[in-house]
Design a protein around this motif. Sequence first.
Motif, PDB file in Angstrom:
ATOM      1  N   LEU A 116      -9.385  -1.415  21.232  1.00  0.00           N
ATOM      2  CA  LEU A 116      -9.398  -1.665  19.800  1.00  0.00           C
ATOM      3  C   LEU A 116     -10.128  -0.528  19.101  1.00  0.00           C
ATOM      4  O   LEU A 116     -11.148  -0.044  19.589  1.00  0.00           O
ATOM      5  CB  LEU A 116     -10.103  -2.990  19.505  1.00  0.00           C
ATOM      6  N   VAL A 117      -9.605  -0.115  17.964  1.00  0.00           N
ATOM      7  CA  VAL A 117     -10.236   0.931  17.173  1.00  0.00           C
ATOM      8  C   VAL A 117     -11.117   0.224  16.146  1.00  0.00           C
ATOM      9  O   VAL A 117     -10.625  -0.323  15.163  1.00  0.00           O
ATOM     10  CB  VAL A 117      -9.185   1.821  16.475  1.00  0.00           C
ATOM     11  N   LEU A 118     -12.420   0.213  16.391  1.00  0.00           N
ATOM     12  CA  LEU A 118     -13.350  -0.526  15.546  1.00  0.00           C
ATOM     13  C   LEU A 118     -14.229   0.378  14.692  1.00  0.00           C
ATOM     14  O   LEU A 118     -15.099  -0.097  13.977  1.00  0.00           O
ATOM     15  CB  LEU A 118     -14.229  -1.433  16.425  1.00  0.00           C
ATOM     16  N   GLU A 119     -14.011   1.691  14.758  1.00  0.00           N
ATOM     17  CA  GLU A 119     -14.802   2.606  13.948  1.00  0.00           C
ATOM     18  C   GLU A 119     -14.422   2.434  12.478  1.00  0.00           C
ATOM     19  O   GLU A 119     -13.278   2.139  12.165  1.00  0.00           O
ATOM     20  CB  GLU A 119     -14.548   4.069  14.359  1.00  0.00           C
ATOM     21  N   PRO A 120     -15.372   2.645  11.565  1.00  0.00           N
ATOM     22  CA  PRO A 120     -15.035   2.527  10.144  1.00  0.00           C
ATOM     23  C   PRO A 120     -14.067   3.623   9.711  1.00  0.00           C
ATOM     24  O   PRO A 120     -14.060   4.719  10.262  1.00  0.00           O
ATOM     25  CB  PRO A 120     -16.384   2.666   9.425  1.00  0.00           C
ATOM     26  N   VAL A 121     -13.259   3.308   8.726  1.00  0.00           N
ATOM     27  CA  VAL A 121     -12.244   4.235   8.225  1.00  0.00           C
ATOM     28  C   VAL A 121     -12.885   5.200   7.242  1.00  0.00           C
ATOM     29  O   VAL A 121     -13.660   4.798   6.377  1.00  0.00           O
ATOM     30  CB  VAL A 121     -11.113   3.457   7.518  1.00  0.00           C
ATOM     31  N   THR A 122     -12.573   6.481   7.390  1.00  0.00           N
ATOM     32  CA  THR A 122     -13.012   7.468   6.412  1.00  0.00           C
ATOM     33  C   THR A 122     -11.826   7.779   5.513  1.00  0.00           C
ATOM     34  O   THR A 122     -10.772   8.203   5.987  1.00  0.00           O
ATOM     35  CB  THR A 122     -13.497   8.763   7.093  1.00  0.00           C
ATOM     36  N   PRO A 123     -11.954   7.550   4.198  1.00  0.00           N
ATOM     37  CA  PRO A 123     -10.813   7.775   3.303  1.00  0.00           C
ATOM     38  C   PRO A 123     -10.478   9.252   3.200  1.00  0.00           C
ATOM     39  O   PRO A 123     -11.360  10.106   3.198  1.00  0.00           O
ATOM     40  CB  PRO A 123     -11.289   7.227   1.954  1.00  0.00           C
ATOM     41  N   GLU A 150     -17.217  20.795  -3.803  1.00  0.00           N
ATOM     42  CA  GLU A 150     -18.636  20.602  -3.545  1.00  0.00           C
ATOM     43  C   GLU A 150     -18.991  19.125  -3.584  1.00  0.00           C
ATOM     44  O   GLU A 150     -19.773  18.633  -2.777  1.00  0.00           O
ATOM     45  CB  GLU A 150     -19.449  21.378  -4.571  1.00  0.00           C
ATOM     46  N   VAL A 151     -18.407  18.405  -4.537  1.00  0.00           N
ATOM     47  CA  VAL A 151     -18.668  16.975  -4.655  1.00  0.00           C
ATOM     48  C   VAL A 151     -18.165  16.255  -3.416  1.00  0.00           C
ATOM     49  O   VAL A 151     -18.805  15.350  -2.903  1.00  0.00           O
ATOM     50  CB  VAL A 151     -18.008  16.411  -5.934  1.00  0.00           C
ATOM     51  N   VAL A 152     -17.002  16.651  -2.921  1.00  0.00           N
ATOM     52  CA  VAL A 152     -16.424  16.038  -1.731  1.00  0.00           C
ATOM     53  C   VAL A 152     -17.323  16.258  -0.528  1.00  0.00           C
ATOM     54  O   VAL A 152     -17.551  15.352   0.266  1.00  0.00           O
ATOM     55  CB  VAL A 152     -15.000  16.594  -1.467  1.00  0.00           C
ATOM     56  N   GLU A 153     -17.865  17.479  -0.381  1.00  0.00           N
ATOM     57  CA  GLU A 153     -18.751  17.762   0.748  1.00  0.00           C
ATOM     58  C   GLU A 153     -19.980  16.875   0.690  1.00  0.00           C
ATOM     59  O   GLU A 153     -20.418  16.338   1.707  1.00  0.00           O
ATOM     60  CB  GLU A 153     -19.158  19.236   0.738  1.00  0.00           C
ATOM     61  N   GLU A 154     -20.544  16.683  -0.511  1.00  0.00           N
ATOM     62  CA  GLU A 154     -21.706  15.817  -0.647  1.00  0.00           C
ATOM     63  C   GLU A 154     -21.340  14.375  -0.331  1.00  0.00           C
ATOM     64  O   GLU A 154     -22.104  13.656   0.297  1.00  0.00           O
ATOM     65  CB  GLU A 154     -22.267  15.918  -2.063  1.00  0.00           C
ATOM     66  N   ALA A 155     -20.164  13.940  -0.770  1.00  0.00           N
ATOM     67  CA  ALA A 155     -19.734  12.570  -0.519  1.00  0.00           C
ATOM     68  C   ALA A 155     -19.513  12.336   0.961  1.00  0.00           C
ATOM     69  O   ALA A 155     -19.775  11.252   1.469  1.00  0.00           O
ATOM     70  CB  ALA A 155     -18.457  12.280  -1.299  1.00  0.00           C
ATOM     71  N   VAL A 156     -19.023  13.341   1.675  1.00  0.00           N
ATOM     72  CA  VAL A 156     -18.784  13.202   3.113  1.00  0.00           C
ATOM     73  C   VAL A 156     -20.108  13.168   3.861  1.00  0.00           C
ATOM     74  O   VAL A 156     -20.274  12.420   4.812  1.00  0.00           O
ATOM     75  CB  VAL A 156     -17.886  14.349   3.628  1.00  0.00           C
ATOM     76  N   GLU A 157     -21.093  13.964   3.411  1.00  0.00           N
ATOM     77  CA  GLU A 157     -22.378  14.014   4.089  1.00  0.00           C
ATOM     78  C   GLU A 157     -23.167  12.735   3.890  1.00  0.00           C
ATOM     79  O   GLU A 157     -23.871  12.286   4.783  1.00  0.00           O
ATOM     80  CB  GLU A 157     -23.184  15.212   3.580  1.00  0.00           C
ATOM     81  N   ALA A 158     -23.079  12.099   2.720  1.00  0.00           N
ATOM     82  CA  ALA A 158     -23.864  10.904   2.435  1.00  0.00           C
ATOM     83  C   ALA A 158     -23.522   9.751   3.375  1.00  0.00           C
ATOM     84  O   ALA A 158     -24.420   9.168   3.975  1.00  0.00           O
ATOM     85  CB  ALA A 158     -23.685  10.499   0.974  1.00  0.00           C
ATOM     86  N   PRO A 159     -22.221   9.369   3.565  1.00  0.00           N
ATOM     87  CA  PRO A 159     -21.946   8.278   4.507  1.00  0.00           C
ATOM     88  C   PRO A 159     -22.324   8.647   5.938  1.00  0.00           C
ATOM     89  O   PRO A 159     -22.741   7.791   6.705  1.00  0.00           O
ATOM     90  CB  PRO A 159     -20.435   8.061   4.377  1.00  0.00           C
TER      91      PRO A 159
END
Length: 177
Positions: A116-123, A150-159
């Motif tokens: 089963l793939v139980l890892e959370p989904v990254t949009p 730049e905003v996307v990179e910050e959003a990816v780093e935060a989660p």
Amino acid sequence: MPKPTKGPRLGGGPAHERLLLANLAAQLFVHKSIKTTETKAKRLRPLAERLVTFAKRGDLHARRRVLTVLRSNKEATHILFAEIAPLVAEREGGYTRITKVGNRKGDNAPMAVIELVLEPVTPKVKKAAAKPAKAEKAAPAAEATEAPAEVVEEAVEAPAAEAAEAPAEAAAEEKAE
């Protein structure tokens, strides 16, 4: 309703195949990962994914439909609805993963692990809708695309940082208990 398979069945007749797949699905939900032949894993995948979709609905009718397929295996059904369904609530499909692991020693049958793939989904990040046709519009458009990157990179780093903190917090809670 799925179309019946043509050609040879797994293990004999269609009734035996249903029983075999029901047992494999129940063990998949209980253990989260099982090792079986490639053919059985490929036949199990659509059944397991359909049952997970029912579990995501979570109502009584869905539970009863799952129980009919799993032959009243209440333990596996409970695990599916209580543990697995919340973990895959955001996922829109692809609940299982098949990994080939080589051949079995005794009869050289190709083996696979289905899990089963139980890892959370990254949009996924959507790209710009349309590219400008004129060269005059190309320069401002290039500047506009740099800022969201730049905003996307910050959003990816935060989660990712939150995900790294979550196991540490869980380990601290376990030690406290």
